[in-house]
Design an enzyme around this catalytic site. Structure first.
Site, mmCIF file in Angstrom:
data_model
loop_
_atom_site.group_PDB
_atom_site.id
_atom_site.type_symbol
_atom_site.label_atom_id
_atom_site.label_comp_id
_atom_site.label_asym_id
_atom_site.label_seq_id
_atom_site.Cartn_x
_atom_site.Cartn_y
_atom_site.Cartn_z
ATOM 1 N N ASP A 1 0.863 -1.187 0.000
ATOM 2 C CA ASP A 1 0.000 0.000 0.000
ATOM 3 C C ASP A 1 0.899 1.236 0.000
ATOM 4 O OD1 ASP A 1 -2.155 1.671 0.122
ATOM 5 O OD2 ASP A 1 -2.749 1.144 2.173
ATOM 6 N N ASP B 1 -2.858 2.498 -6.133
ATOM 7 C CA ASP B 1 -1.815 2.567 -5.119
ATOM 8 C C ASP B 1 -1.725 1.374 -4.183
ATOM 9 O OD1 ASP B 1 -4.220 3.082 -3.883
ATOM 10 O OD2 ASP B 1 -3.477 4.723 -2.640
ATOM 11 N N GLU B 2 -2.410 0.291 -4.460
ATOM 12 C CA GLU B 2 -2.276 -0.880 -3.603
ATOM 13 C C GLU B 2 -2.564 -2.154 -4.377
ATOM 14 O OE1 GLU B 2 -5.218 -1.509 -0.489
ATOM 15 O OE2 GLU B 2 -6.501 0.031 -1.365
#
Length: 361
Positions: A12, A106-107
Site C-alpha cells: 500500500d 496505489d495498492e
C-alpha cells in the site's frame, strides 16, 4: 497432506496522490495538502499525513477539510501522472511474481509463494519491493505479510507509513482477536455500528458469536465474518479479478420525510463513491440509488448511460435524478445508498484496472 501456507504481501503506497505532489513540488513537503478541488462542492481525493493529523481524509467534502485544517493547501489532481507512477510500481511487482491483484492505483496483493527471486522469506521479498519502489519512484510504501489476503491487508496498516508487519500462521487467529471490528476489511461503518449494538467490538467478541447468531443478524455475510474472526481467508490472489461496483450507504439517525434532507443524504453518498472513483480512476456507466424505508422495505432505482459517469457533477446529477423518482416519500426513509457499476470497455474514459470490492469479500 495440506499444502504449505501461502505467502501473501499487501503493498500500500503511503498517501500516494499527495506524496507524488510533494515529491514533484518540494515547496509542498512537510505541509498539509489535499489533492482535490477547493470548490464549495469539491471532495478530497487524497490527503498528506500532515493533513491527516487534522482529520482530513479522502472523500471528505473540501469545505469540511478546510474548516478542520485552516492551513490546508489544495492541489489539483494529475491523474495522468499517478497512472504513470502506478505503472512503474506494477512493473516492479511483476519482477517478483506474476500473481498480482491490484486494488487501485496505489495498492495490490502479491502472492510470492513461488519465490521467483530466490529470497529467503516473504519478509525479505517485501523489503526488496519497497526498496525498489523508493529507488525508482522516490516514494515510500508500506507492506503487510501473511498467509492470506485478509491478514496481509490488516498488517499493512500496522507500521504505516514506510514500514512493514508480518502476521505468521501461529499468531493469526489470536492477533485478530485483539483488533476492533471496525478495522476489518468487509466491515464498513454501518456494519460496525450494528455489531457494536450487538456487543461485538473486537475480533474476540466476533469469534464468540455462533454462526447461527451471525446468520440471523448479517445474512449472507455471516460466513465471511465467522471465518475472519478466526483469521481464515481462502481467497487466492487473482490477477484477473475485475471490480463490479463501488457503493456507499448511510442509515439516518431518524426516519426522514423531508425531500431536501433525503436528497442531501444521497448527495453525500454520491460524494463518498466519487472519492473512490477518483482515486482508482475507474468510472462506470450505471448509477443506482438504494432506499430502505422505516418498515425495512427496500427499493432501488438505476440508470445506465451510454458513456462513463466520469465527473463528480455527473454522479451527483444522476443520483439526484434517481432519488427524485421516489420523492416525496410514501413513508419514512431510514437508509439511502449510491452505487456505481458497469466498469466495462464500453464506458468512454474508463480505465480497465483489475479492482477488488473494498466493501466486502
Amino acid at each position: 497432506m495440506e499444502p504449505p501456507p501461502r505467502k501473501i504481501i499487501h503493498v500500500d503506497m503511503d498517501a500516494f496522490f499527495a506524496s507524488v505532489e510533494q515529491r514533484d513540488d518540494p515547496s509542498l513537503r512537510g505541509k498539509p495538502i489535499a489533492v482535490g478541488s477547493s470548490a464549495a462542492r469539491g471532495v478530497v481525493a487524497a490527503a498528506s499525513y500532515e493533513a491527516r493529523v487534522f482529520g482530513v481524509r479522502s472523500a471528505l467534502p473540501s469545505v469540511t477539510a478546510a474548516r478542520r485544517c485552516p492551513d490546508l493547501i489544495f492541489v489539483p489532481p494529475r491523474f495522468d501522472v499517478y497512472k504513470q507512477v502506478s505503472r512503474q510500481i506494477q512493473a516492479i511487482f511483476q519482477d517478483y511474481t506474476p500473481l498480482v491483484q491490484p486494488l487501485s492505483l496505489d495498492e495490490a496483493y502479491l502472492d510470492v509463494t513461488a519465490n521467483l527471486q530466490g529470497l529467503p522469506t516473504a519478509w525479505a521479498t517485501a523489503k526488496a519491493i519497497r526498496a525498489r519502489i523508493l529507488a525508482e519512484t522516490g516514494l515510500t510504501a508500506s507492506a503487510g505479510i501473511s498467509y492470506n489476503k485478509f491478514l496481509a491487508k490488516l498488517a499493512s496498516d500496522q507500521r504505516k507509513p514506510n514500514g512493514q508487519f508480518a502476521v505468521t500462521p501461529d499468531m493469526g487467529a489470536s492477533w485478530v482477536e485483539t483488533l476492533p471490528v471496525a478495522r476489518f476489511h468487509g466491515v464498513g461503518p454501518v456494519t460496525a455500528k450494528k455489531m457494536h449494538s450487538l456487543g461485538i467490538t473486537t475480533g474476540a467478541d466476533l469469534r464468540a458469536k455462533s454462526l447461527e447468531f451471525l446468520r440471523a443478524h448479517f445474512g449472507n455475510a455471516a460466513d465471511w465474518y465467522h471465518a475472519i474472526a478466526r483469521g481464515e481467508d481462502h481467497r487466492p490472489v487473482d490477477p484477473d479479478r475485475i471490480r463490479k461496483s463501488s457503493g456507499s450507504e448511510t442509515t439516518f439517525n431518524r426516519d426522514l420525510f423531508d425531500p431536501v434532507e433525503i436528497e442531501a443524504g444521497v448527495q453525500q453518498m454520491a460524494d463518498d463513491v466519487w472519492g473512490w472513483c477518483a482515486k482508482a480512476q475507474a468510472y462506470g456507466r450505471t448509477a443506482t440509488v438504494k432506499v430502505k424505508y422505516a418498515d425495512f422495505q427496500q427499493i432501488t432505482r438505476s440508470r445506465t448511460y451510454p458513456t462513463a459517469i466520469d465527473t463528480e457533477a455527473k454522479l451527483r446529477a444522476a443520483s439526484r435524478e434517481l432519488i427524485r423518482t421516489v420523492l416525496p416519500p410514501i413513508k419514512g426513509i431510514r437508509l439511502v445508498g449510491v452505487t456505481v457499476s458497469t466498469f466495462d470497455p464500453l464506458a468512454e474514459g474508463t480505465v480497465a484496472l483489475p479492482l477488488f470490492d473494498a466493501d466486502g469479500p
